[in-house]
Scaffold this active site. Structure first.
Site, short mmCIF file in Angstrom:
data_model
loop_
_atom_site.label_atom_id
_atom_site.label_comp_id
_atom_site.label_asym_id
_atom_site.label_seq_id
_atom_site.Cartn_x
_atom_site.Cartn_y
_atom_site.Cartn_z
N ASP A 609 28.81 -70.76 17.27
CA ASP A 609 28.52 -71.90 16.40
C ASP A 609 27.69 -71.41 15.23
OD1 ASP A 609 26.71 -74.44 15.64
OD2 ASP A 609 28.60 -75.10 16.55
N ASN A 617 27.39 -76.72 2.91
CA ASN A 617 28.37 -77.74 2.54
C ASN A 617 27.74 -78.79 1.64
OD1 ASN A 617 30.96 -77.34 3.25
ND2 ASN A 617 30.88 -78.37 5.23
N HIS A 622 32.19 -78.68 -0.42
CA HIS A 622 33.13 -78.35 0.65
C HIS A 622 33.99 -77.14 0.29
CE1 HIS A 622 32.28 -81.70 3.36
NE2 HIS A 622 32.16 -82.48 2.28
N ASP A 626 34.58 -74.08 2.77
CA ASP A 626 35.89 -73.56 3.19
C ASP A 626 35.98 -72.06 2.95
OD1 ASP A 626 36.54 -76.08 3.92
OD2 ASP A 626 37.80 -76.51 2.16
N ASP A 652 32.54 -75.79 12.22
CA ASP A 652 31.98 -74.44 12.20
C ASP A 652 31.90 -73.86 13.61
OD1 ASP A 652 30.09 -76.13 13.16
OD2 ASP A 652 28.42 -75.35 11.94
#
Length: 758
Positions: A609, A617, A622, A626, A652
């Site tokens: 994680d 973000n 975003h 990405d 994530d």
């Protein structure tokens, strides 16, 4: 005239017999030349070993040169040993001879054709420059380097000229004969009628040369006359034999003291230049022999062409005639006389206008005028002639025009084929032909219009037809493929790398209906791409049910199967990172459990994680998030084995299976991945960002535990790692269930027994 065998490349392999014969020949020639040199106390004369070595090397492969050069070296060394010459006295000259011979042969091989090296004046001029001028000059210069410290400039000049002349005269006298000599020529000459004429010419030429040397002024000018006479009269190889004999006679007579070739001048000619006139008279004699050889060859070619044309015309199965530009029949063959019913003598008194049916004469004259005006090169015409009996017959006339070197018309060549019987049945044949043509055109239009490849074969499985789609897919044109076995043209395999189907007639299409996309049929075109295809095979049979071939129909389904592959890929992969998605990962986990159950292997399952990902973000957007996920996916993929399976579960969160991996090695690998992520510096629009990761792992060693339970264990360990300081790796222990419940909503204390920091 001599005849040479039509060899593609007249180069032979040297064997021990060739090396032995070369060594003996070189030894004898060198012994003779050295004896003459010692007797005359001069290097003047001819040095024949190099002249013999050059054609031998020329006619042998490069790989055979080493033994041949070794044989030549032993032959020269043997001659010096017999005469008592110290080894180190002749060694520089021996090396120089080998270098000169090899250099000359190598240059001649590059500049002259192998089949007939001296085929004309052009090739002879190349030989003269390379072998008679350039290579002897190189040899003379190398010789000067060997003897430079021990001689005065005057002596060096004399030695230079002497070396050059002795090599040049010998090469010009002997080497051309070696270059053009054909195997078996001597044995044929000894058994032919030409032998007596050659011997008589040789005796007369030698006698004339001796008399000129002994009694006539301007000695070498008179010797040129019989040599030129031989060059004009004799075939090339026989003329070169006489040139060599005359050269040897002059050298022997001079060295023996019987005659002197010293010019009758008031000044003394240097010893090295005594044989310069001999070099000069050999050149025009050689040139004349080359010119006469080319002339004879051209004349023979013309004669053979005329004979072939005459025989082709006389014995042709169809009528042929030569016609003057005015229309007079100049020459006719037997077939034309039989066709028209005339004798040849009478037919040549007529013109073609007199025997042509009047309705066809106008069109014939029009085409004939176009031919004379150079508007067309030839023409064919269905034309009627009147036989001597008055009968009118149909013929197929083909006419071409022959012109002279000034492009003036000389005569027409007319070929007249009897088609009278064909014309009588033309109406019936025409109707049948039109019906068949219409049916064939309809079939071809239909086959050419469909999008499938259609290929038909005969009873021997050889291709008889291909439509344009089949040509495009196989990479073969219909003309190239006709008559070829279908197994050579149509290469179909099960899968791109699978085995080819060797018998298309017995292929069962139902067998391939349930194959996977990877094992579906693939057509391998020649110089074209691979095509995913569907195949239909239909046998062709007669009314009696006898097989006469097959018809193959190939449908290109490459786009459909590519779409299926993409859909399959999308269903099993995360579109953002290219990693496996949750569904694909769960399938991999089931495979891992099966391996554990069957092979007792243990694996490591881990959840990873990302830390602080939401901050990036929210801060950078975003698009940045990405891109960060893509880069981190690549980073993690590069730091695990190809056999391991990495997946993105969503957001994530990542999952990883380390197949056949001990727990300790799994901890090391996961800690390495976490460290890589913790140290990763992400750049977006000029700004840098740090991110971290937490990981939890569990050991898969019990096939009775379900995959969902193992995923829950890894998730629980990851949760402990994430809420226990981040940037760490924890392994699952059964006691962790109580710890999570105990610390719910709080930061759990570190428990050294329930977690291990990587």
């Amino acid at each position: 005239m001599e005849k040479s065998k039509p060899l593609s490349r007249r180069i032979y392999r040297a064997n021990w017999t060739s090396c032995l014969l070369l060594g003996i020949s070189i030894c004898l020639l060198a012994l003779t030349c050295l004896s003459i040199i010692q007797k005359s106390s001069s290097l003047a004369g001819m040095w024949l070993p190099t002249a013999l070595l050059i054609p031998v090397l020329f006619h042998n492969r490069y790989r055979a040169w080493i033994p041949l050069l070794g044989s030549a070296a032993l032959g020269i060394a043997a001659s010096h040993t017999i005469l008592g010459t110290p080894f180190f006295h002749y060694l520089p000259y021996l090396i120089n001879n080998l270098i000169e011979g090899a250099l000359c042969a190598a240059l001649l091989r590059r500049m002259l054709p192998a089949q007939d090296p001296l085929s004309g004046l052009g090739s002879w001029m190349k030989f003269l420059f390379v072998a008679v001028i350039f290579c002897p000059l190189v040899g003379a210069l190398i010789m000067l380097l060997f003897i430079l410290p021990a001689h005065t400039p005057a002596e060096l000049q004399s030695r230079f000229v002497t070396w050059f002349m002795s090599e040049a005269v010998a090469i010009l006298a002997l080497t051309p004969l070696g270059l053009i000599y054909q195997r078996g020529y001597l044995s044929k000459l000894l058994t032919s009628r030409r032998l007596f004429g050659l011997l008589l010419t040789l005796i007369l030429t030698l006698a004339a040369g001796y008399l000129a040397l002994k009694w006539l002024p301007y000695t070498f000018a008179f010797i040129t006359i019989p040599l030129l006479w031989c060059a004009i009269r004799l075939p090339r190889i026989e003329a070169f034999i006489i040139f060599l004999a005359v050269t040897l006679m002059i050298a022997l007579l001079h060295t023996s003291g019987i005659i002197s070739v010293q010019p009758r001048l008031s000044i003394q000619v240097p010893q090295g230049l005594i044989f310069l006139p001999l070099l000069l008279i050999l050149m025009p004699a050689n040139a004349m022999a080359m010119a006469m050889h080319a002339l004879r060859a051209e004349k023979s070619h013309i004669t053979q062409s005329e004979n072939r044309f005459r025989n082709a015309m006389e014995y042709s199965a169809i009528g042929m005639t030569l016609v003057s530009p005015e229309g007079k029949l100049l020459q006719v063959n037997k077939a034309l006389c039989q066709l028209l019913g005339y004798e040849a003598e009478y037919l040549t008194t007529l013109t073609f206008q007199e025997i042509t049916y009047h309705d066809d004469l106008g069109k014939d004259l029009m085409l004939l005028q176009q031919l004379l005006n150079d508007e067309i090169q030839s023409y064919t015409l269905e034309k009627r002639y009147m036989r001597r009996s008055g009968e009118i017959i149909w013929t197929l006339l083909a006419v071409s025009l022959v012109r002279d070197e000034h492009h003036n018309p000389l005569y027409f060549i007319s070929q007249i084929e009897d088609i009278n019987e064909l014309k009588h049945t033309e109406v019936t044949n025409k109707r049948l032909s039109e019906a068949l043509h219409e049916e064939k055109e309809l079939l071809h239009i239909t086959l050419n219009s469909i999008n499938e490849a259609v290929i038909s074969t005969d009873r021997n499985m050889n291709i008889t037809f291909m439509n344009p789609v089949a040509e495009k897919m196989t990479g073969w044109t219909e003309q190239q493929a006709q008559g070829q076995p279908v197994s050579r043209i149509v290469l179909i395999s099960k899968g791109a790398g699978g085995p080819l189907i060797d018998n298309l007639l017995q292929f069962d299409i139902n067998e391939n209906l349930h194959s996977s996309v990877e094992r579906s049929l693939v057509l391998h075109g020649q110089h074209t791409a691979l095509f995913d295809v569907q195949l239909a095979v239909s046998p062709l049979r007669t009314l009696k049910d006898e097989p006469i071939g097959i018809v193959l129909v190939l449908q290109d389904v490459s786009k459909f199967r590519e779409l299926m592959r993409k859909l399959s890929y999308s269903a099993s992969h995360d579109l953002l990172t290219g990693l496996s998605n949750r569904g694909s990962f769960e399938s991999s986990l089931k495979k891992a459990l099966n391996v554990t159950a069957t092979q007792r292997q243990s694996h490591v399952l881990a959840f990873i994680d990302l830390d602080h990902f939401k901050a990036i973000n929210d801060t950078a957007g975003h698009a940045a998030g990405d891109e960060l996920l893509r880069q981190l996916s690549t980073l993690m993929q590069e730091n695990i084995r190809n056999s391991d399976r990495l997946a993105r579960l969503g957001g994530d969160e990542f999952a990883l299976i380390l197949f056949d991996c001990p727990q300790e090695q799994g901890l090391i690998t996961l800690q390495h991945l976490v460290d890589k992520i913790n140290n990763f510096y992400f750049i977006w629009e000029g700004n840098g960002y740090r991110i971290g990761a937490s990981a939890g792992m569990t050991q898969i060693n019990d096939a009775n535990v379900t995959g969902s339970e193992y995923m829950a264990q890894a998730d629980m360990a990851c949760y402990i790692a994430k809420h226990n300081g981040r940037g760490r790796v924890y392994k699952y222990e059964p006691e962790q269930k109580n710890a999570i419940a105990y610390t719910s909503g709080e930061t759990p204390p570190e428990n050294p027994q329930s977690g291990a920091q990587g």
